[in-house]
Design a protein around this motif. Structure first.
Motif, short mmCIF file in Angstrom:
data_model
loop_
_atom_site.label_atom_id
_atom_site.label_comp_id
_atom_site.label_asym_id
_atom_site.label_seq_id
_atom_site.Cartn_x
_atom_site.Cartn_y
_atom_site.Cartn_z
N PHE A 258 0.85 -1.18 0.00
CA PHE A 258 0.00 0.00 0.00
C PHE A 258 0.90 1.24 0.00
CE2 PHE A 258 -3.11 -2.86 2.37
CZ PHE A 258 -3.86 -3.12 1.25
N SER A 259 0.80 2.04 -1.03
CA SER A 259 1.67 3.20 -1.18
C SER A 259 1.34 4.26 -0.13
CB SER A 259 1.52 3.81 -2.57
OG SER A 259 0.28 4.47 -2.70
N THR A 260 2.28 5.15 0.08
CA THR A 260 2.08 6.23 1.06
C THR A 260 0.95 7.17 0.65
OG1 THR A 260 3.84 7.50 -0.03
CG2 THR A 260 4.47 6.17 1.88
N ASP A 261 0.58 7.17 -0.63
CA ASP A 261 -0.56 7.99 -1.07
C ASP A 261 -1.84 7.58 -0.35
OD1 ASP A 261 1.11 9.28 -2.82
OD2 ASP A 261 0.45 8.17 -4.60
N LEU A 262 -2.00 6.27 -0.10
CA LEU A 262 -3.19 5.80 0.61
C LEU A 262 -3.21 6.29 2.05
CD1 LEU A 262 -3.59 2.12 -0.65
CD2 LEU A 262 -4.97 4.10 -1.26
N ALA A 263 -2.03 6.42 2.64
CA ALA A 263 -1.95 6.96 4.00
C ALA A 263 -2.41 8.41 4.02
CB ALA A 263 -0.51 6.84 4.52
N GLU A 264 -1.94 9.18 3.06
CA GLU A 264 -2.34 10.59 2.97
C GLU A 264 -3.84 10.72 2.73
OE1 GLU A 264 -0.41 13.08 3.53
OE2 GLU A 264 1.67 12.58 2.99
N GLU A 265 -4.38 9.85 1.88
CA GLU A 265 -5.81 9.90 1.59
C GLU A 265 -6.64 9.57 2.83
OE1 GLU A 265 -6.80 7.50 -1.79
OE2 GLU A 265 -5.15 8.33 -2.98
N LEU A 266 -6.18 8.59 3.62
CA LEU A 266 -6.90 8.21 4.83
C LEU A 266 -6.86 9.35 5.85
CD1 LEU A 266 -8.46 6.10 6.43
CD2 LEU A 266 -6.27 5.12 7.16
N LYS A 267 -5.72 9.99 5.99
CA LYS A 267 -5.59 11.13 6.90
C LYS A 267 -6.57 12.23 6.49
CE LYS A 267 -3.52 14.27 9.62
NZ LYS A 267 -4.41 15.43 9.35
#
Length: 314
Positions: A258-267
């Motif tokens: 899971f790319s870090t983009d998904l982390a940013e989107e969840l935040k």
């Protein structure tokens, strides 16, 4: 020598883990729910009604492939000093199973809530990694007064039907099942290699074999159905609901699944109540790869008192 190692190292690891859990005050328990249709295995405090009752409850939910005995060995000892730990096996992993035809992450969350009700636990902190994070997120949404805080680690809550395409192309795999429900030793090794920054590809297959037989070969049909039954990432799925709990999102900077983009989107999706922390140099399992940084972030977050009246149980 190789044959001896291949036969014994997984069994030795399990026994070592069980001793650790018991040393930290836990015992193995089978919890029957849904009039006997579902049986959930969970490591629970041995003195459920004793002195540990003064500690808050923390539910740890593992990711896809293994069970509650694998993956938390770097957290149990330290976290048990501050929390009553509950470490279940997801349904169709470890010693948890069900006769139900339900397969979604929502079903998993509902099972864990029923399990905790049977154990007479009124409120919890929840932490889930990868698929376990999706289950923990659903638990937060379904039971907002039950879960006080959430730690969501390396979890593709915001994934779409095309999220896995990049990884599958990179490793030349036909679908995600090759990684998560491997049919061969080579596929098992490939799946582990993309989850970690460690050199798994260099491990001989004879050492992979007992791991594959103990964890990957069991309930293959049901686990394939779990992947197919996921609501998150399915075509035409309803929007992911927002949750209100304070949330810590932990993510490895080198996560290939899971790319870090998904982390940013969840935040961004959760909003002001969410805090995002990237763990430098870690892959998909920072609780294993960067245990000191991981534990420090989790404890700082969970032990920080909530504002008066926030998420108070009604």
């Amino acid at each position: 020598m190789g044959g001896c190692l291949s036969c014994n190292w997984v069994a030795w690891k399990e026994k070592s883990q069980e001793k650790l859990y018991r040393r930290c005050g836990l015992e193995s328990r089978q919890v029957i729910i849904d009039q006997g249709e579902t049986n959930v295995h969970c490591w629970v405090p041995a003195d459920q009604g004793g002195s540990s009752r003064s500690k808050p409850a923390l539910l740890l939910i593992h990711g896809f492939q293994f069970d509650g005995l694998v993956g938390w060995e770097n957290q149990v000892e330290e976290f048990s000093k501050h929390f009553r730990l509950y470490i279940p096996d997801l349904i169709f992993f470890g010693r948890s199973y069900s006769k139900s035809a339900e397969r979604s992450e929502i079903f998993q969350a509902e099972c864990f809530k029923k399990m905790m009700d049977e154990l007479e636990v009124e409120q919890i902190y929840a932490m889930g990694t990868s698929y376990g994070g999706m289950v923990a997120y659903r638990l937060c949404h379904l039971y907002p007064k039950f879960v006080k805080k959430l730690v969501c680690c390396s979890s593709g809550v915001m994934m779409t039907p095309t999220t896995n395409d990049r990884l599958l192309q990179e490793i030349n795999a036909r679908d995600i099942n090759q990684i998560l429900v491997p049919q061969t030793l080579e596929e098992a090794r490939l799946g582990m290699s993309v989850a970690t920054v460690m050199n798994v590809q260099g491990i001989p297959l004879f050492l992979i074999k007992p791991l594959w037989e103990r964890y990957f070969k069991r309930n293959m049909r049901e686990r394939t159905e779990l992947l197919a039954g996921m609501i998150i990432s399915s075509v035409g799925a309803p929007p992911i609901p927002r949750i209100t709990q304070k949330t810590l999102i932990l993510w490895g900077t080198k996560d290939r699944i899971f790319s870090t983009d998904l982390a940013e989107e969840l935040k961004e999706h959760i909003g002001e109540s969410a805090k995002l922390v990237f763990i430098e140099g870690s892959g998909h399992i920072p609780q294993v790869e960067k245990k000191k940084e991981f534990n420090a972030e989790v404890l700082n977050f969970l032990l920080d008192p909530l504002p008066e009246g926030h998420n108070k149980k009604e």
